[in-house]
Write an enzyme that holds these catalytic residues in place. Sequence first.
Site, mmCIF file in Angstrom:
data_model
loop_
_atom_site.group_PDB
_atom_site.id
_atom_site.type_symbol
_atom_site.label_atom_id
_atom_site.label_comp_id
_atom_site.label_asym_id
_atom_site.label_seq_id
_atom_site.Cartn_x
_atom_site.Cartn_y
_atom_site.Cartn_z
ATOM 1 C CB SER A 72 8.731 0.124 -7.556
ATOM 2 O OG SER A 72 8.283 0.508 -6.277
ATOM 3 C CB CYS A 73 13.790 0.094 -6.030
ATOM 4 S SG CYS A 73 14.404 -1.249 -7.033
ATOM 5 C CG ASP A 74 9.281 4.469 -3.107
ATOM 6 O OD1 ASP A 74 8.916 4.331 -1.914
ATOM 7 O OD2 ASP A 74 9.505 5.570 -3.626
#
Length: 376
Positions: free
Chosen positions: A323-325
């Site tokens: 993910s982009c976290d």
Amino acid sequence: MTPKLARFIDSGVVATPAILVDLDRVAANFAALRAALPDAAIYYAVKANPAAPVLDRLVGLGSRFDAASIEEIRACLAAGAAPAALSFGNTVKKRSAIAEAFARGVDLFAFDSDEELAKIAAAAPGAKVYCRLAVSQDGADWPLSRKFGTTGAHARDLLLAARDLGLVAHGVSFHVGSQQTGVGAYQTAIGQAAMVFSDLRARGIDLRLLNLGGGFPTRYREDIPPIAAFGDAIMASVRAAFGNDLPDLLIEPGRAMVGDAGVAVSEVVLACNRREDDDRRWVYLDIGRFGGLAETEGEAIRYAISAPGVGGDETPAVLAGPSCDGVDVMYRETPYRLPAALKSGDRVLIHDTGAYVTSYASQGFNGFLPPQEHYL
Ligand SMILES: *Cc1c(COP(=O)(O)O)cnc(C)c1O
């Protein structure tokens, strides 16, 4: 990983990310827990893996269940558990949940505060209640912090109040923290519980139930004591604290029931060297923190990870999710090594992921679906 899971993976039909669980291993774990503590009733902590096939199998084996919400209560009843085999073990419950559970025949409730006690007295009149003690969680890799439990003196007063409210003051509980690897951890807690028993006996109340909670570990990367060692240590402590007048014993294993029954199958999305001053390879998998590996928070639970079929030299690796976290990194500090030849498209197995993975997976963060579940 069990041979059955290995065969299923070899058959090549598994789309990733996936969690496979061998129900025969769950059954073997149930038998091992029963053999280690033959005098204790086993209440499986549903939150570790609430899937219907797990509940069905455990109902068939005669397990009882520790449920934390009305949804978990309903799931256990749907799997065929008798209401009398359920404990509503969360000390924080909606009044409507208490009322529905009681109406369906559940008669055993946890609490650790006067407001919760009043709710139970109103919504489940005459029910059996047990008070949770706060105990040390030293030695636990995944402590439950100070969110639950109270002191022995407060528990005594609350159990006296329970009687005055028309409830059955039934016993006490505690939890020594999850992935507890010290066999001595239960000893002090059992002593604290025994003091509440004797305090109340002096005031005319005979408690019956000593709920020892969960905490029993799964073997991840490091060796753990065998479950029999926990059983022996617990029984020695119970006999020392209670003498011949043994209470009814209850355990609530979650992790130890299902942890080593599962494996996660994942695909490498990207393997690269991020920058010239970091010689570790960054390996991004299609499962991460939000795909269910929540217990990698603080790198608390350190799963064994392998890349079957990829040979050659191994190099230090950082493991991250897709993910982009920024928090979606599983292991940055803990030393992990993976084959230098690992590349996108290769498969990686994350072992012993039967507990606290499927139940933690988010519903679609960044659009990534939770792992598919296969119960074999
Ligand atoms: C989570 C929980 C358990 C299970 O703990 P494990 O460490 O997985 O055995 C047992 N009892 C209660 C009250 C819990 O909240």
